[in-house]
Scaffold this active site. Structure first.
Site, PDB file in Angstrom:
ATOM      1  N   GLY A 245       0.755  -1.247   0.000  1.00  0.00           N
ATOM      2  CA  GLY A 245       0.000   0.000   0.000  1.00  0.00           C
ATOM      3  C   GLY A 245       0.780   1.287   0.000  1.00  0.00           C
ATOM      4  N   PRO A 280       4.455  -5.290  -0.462  1.00  0.00           N
ATOM      5  CA  PRO A 280       4.467  -4.101  -1.322  1.00  0.00           C
ATOM      6  C   PRO A 280       4.433  -4.468  -2.807  1.00  0.00           C
ATOM      7  CG  PRO A 280       6.653  -4.493  -0.442  1.00  0.00           C
ATOM      8  CD  PRO A 280       5.761  -5.530   0.172  1.00  0.00           C
ATOM      9  N   ARG A 282       3.296  -1.637  -5.704  1.00  0.00           N
ATOM     10  CA  ARG A 282       3.594  -0.382  -6.395  1.00  0.00           C
ATOM     11  C   ARG A 282       4.933   0.238  -5.965  1.00  0.00           C
ATOM     12  NH1 ARG A 282      -0.690   2.642  -8.263  1.00  0.00           N
ATOM     13  NH2 ARG A 282      -1.938   1.471  -6.786  1.00  0.00           N
ATOM     14  N   ARG A 318      -4.245   2.666 -16.401  1.00  0.00           N
ATOM     15  CA  ARG A 318      -4.439   3.475 -15.197  1.00  0.00           C
ATOM     16  C   ARG A 318      -5.036   4.856 -15.468  1.00  0.00           C
ATOM     17  NH1 ARG A 318      -1.237   5.274 -12.350  1.00  0.00           N
ATOM     18  NH2 ARG A 318      -2.278   5.050 -10.371  1.00  0.00           N
ATOM     19  N   CYS A 348     -10.472   2.750 -30.255  1.00  0.00           N
ATOM     20  CA  CYS A 348     -11.740   3.425 -30.523  1.00  0.00           C
ATOM     21  C   CYS A 348     -12.564   3.602 -29.259  1.00  0.00           C
ATOM     22  CB  CYS A 348     -12.516   2.645 -31.579  1.00  0.00           C
ATOM     23  SG  CYS A 348     -11.582   2.590 -33.100  1.00  0.00           S
ATOM     24  N   GLU A 349     -12.093   4.451 -28.363  1.00  0.00           N
ATOM     25  CA  GLU A 349     -12.782   4.824 -27.128  1.00  0.00           C
ATOM     26  C   GLU A 349     -12.333   6.241 -26.811  1.00  0.00           C
ATOM     27  OE1 GLU A 349     -14.671   2.862 -25.006  1.00  0.00           O
ATOM     28  OE2 GLU A 349     -14.285   0.873 -25.879  1.00  0.00           O
TER      29      GLU A 349
END
Ligand SMILES: *Cc1c(COP(=O)(O)O)cnc(C)c1O
Length: 421
Positions: A245, A280, A282, A318, A348-349
């Site tokens: 975290g 951990p 990230r 993300r 295509c978004e």
């Protein structure tokens, strides 16, 4: 001197941006774009920061495989003696293939299947972090069938607010993870009576991208209170797993160093004998990786300018999913005027963007580096729009190792069949 970039091993050299001693231009020329680029030195430094901060404590640092599950990356951690936090047997297979030790593996997740339990038991993992009464019953059954005792910790929900994005907060009452704090004592008693379980620890994981140690220290205090209650009843726990975290700097967040972040927590553990476990993700891989992409087109408009690049939301989700902000920089000086751009992909978004409203001096064909992409980047990528997943490169000093080949289009539909009639 504070590095200009969030990644500690990224710097500007005569030939543009370099990761360690490798020019990103050379990586692009050799392996093509888009490509994820990781730095062994940055991965190592991030892991060693935990080891250093925990010196003098019995502790195991288990890399959360879901943040980055590339075998090359995992092998760096395995060589450093890391443990691993997995959420599927697919991740267990990766850990073992990368040279990780099964007895250093903790298994998290709310939906472990019988088959997953069986395989993890056979491999001899360190601990199952159990998240419900039903899972406890199932694990006891499967362990019985296997003639083994399953090591278990309960993942307890301390109901502490980690003050982070709602999608990545996991320790509050109203989400699917863990067992309620109040239910934990009864569940521990139940677990202790099962013939095929060996109660060995207690776990929690309250959120991600946390910048403040207080909620974790508060959780630790609550867990230890519970540990003491159980100990009086003869249920002795050997380890406390406080999850992962710790956040990283994406933009201008003030992120405490690992040693500072752990300080209030270690204060809570003064005089305790339980082994500490951390998971951990990230903070180990996030700033050790970047996504290298090439500008295909510039679309200059009255309202907005777009830099259309060859990477897209399927490669790095993300920004679209969590509003994640990634520092996005030119690899080499272009001599172009700076303009404000949205950096978008070919999907295509309208949600397909990597960065918005950034001042960039680029021309078509230039390279851009999307930083802080080492965690939840490639591991969350998909083949949406039939886009082959990109290559991954791990830089070690002067050498760039290809640690995942770029997928081929044929491989995307190799398992599919055309109807015979
Ligand atoms: C995702 C996760 C982690 C890693 O979280 P980070 O925020 O990346 O450190 C650790 N433990 C569990 C149980 C997780 O689900």
């Amino acid at each position: 001197m504070q590095n200009e970039f969030v990644c500690p091993t990224l710097c500007r050299g005569g030939r543009g941006l370099m990761v360690e001693q490798v020019a990103l231009e050379d990586v692009a020329a050799r392996f093509g774009t888009p490509v994820y680029v990781y730095s062994r030195a940055a991965l190592t430094a991030a892991f060693e920061a935990y080891r250093h901060a925990l010196a003098g404590h019995r502790a195991l640092v288990c890399c959360a495989v879901k943040a980055n599950s590339n075998l090359g990356v995992l092998s760096v951690f395995a060589r450093l003696g890391a443990g691993f936090d997995i959420v599927s047997v697919g991740e267990l297979a990766r850990v073992l293939a990368a040279g990780g030790r099964a007895d250093h593996v903790v298994f998290s997740g709310v939906g472990k299947s019988r088959e997953e339990m069986r395989q993890a038991l056979r491999a001899g993992i360190r601990c199952f972090n159990v998240e419900s009464a039903s899972e406890l019953a199932r694990l006891n059954e499967v362990a019985g069938e296997e003639g083994r005792k399953a090591p278990v910790a309960l993942r307890v929900n301390p109901n502490v607010d980690p003050k982070t994005h709602p999608y990545i907060s996991t320790g509050l009452k109203n989400n699917k993870f863990g067992v309620a704090f109040g239910d934990a004592p009864a569940l521990y008693r139940l677990a202790a009576q099962q013939p095929n379980l060996r109660v060995c620890g207690m776990a929690c994981h309250i959120g991600s991208q946390m910048l403040d140690a207080a909620p974790v220290a508060e959780s630790a205090r609550m867990l230890l209170g519970l540990v003491d209650v159980l100990s009086k009843e003869g249920i002795r726990l050997e380890h406390i797993d406080l999850g992962g975290g710790l956040g990283i700097r994406y933009q201008d967040e003030h992120v405490p160093a690992v040693v500072q972040w752990l300080e209030p927590l270690l204060e809570v553990f003064k005089g305790r004998t339980e082994e500490l476990v951390f998971e951990p993700g990230r903070s180990l891989t996030g700033n050790a990786g970047l996504l290298l992409t090439r500008v295909e087109y510039l679309k200059l408009g009255e309202e907005k300018n777009f830099a259309v690049v060859d990477a897209a939301m399927n490669d790095l989700i993300r920004p679209s999913l969590y509003d994640g902000w990634h520092q996005t920089v030119e690899v080499a000086a272009s001599g172009e005027p700076s303009r404000a751009y949205d950096v978008v992909g070919p999907i295509c978004e309208s949600g397909d963007f990597l960065a918005r409203a950034r001042s960039l001096a680029v021309k078509e064909g230039d390279l851009l580096a999307v930083l802080s992409a080492g965690a939840y980047g490639m591991s969350m990528s998909s083949n949406y729009n039939s886009r082959p997943r990109v290559a991954e490169v791990l830089v070690d000093g002067k050498t760039a190792h290809l640690v995942r080949e770029r997928e081929t289009v044929e491989s995307l539909y190799a398992l599919e069949r055309v109807l015979p009639l």
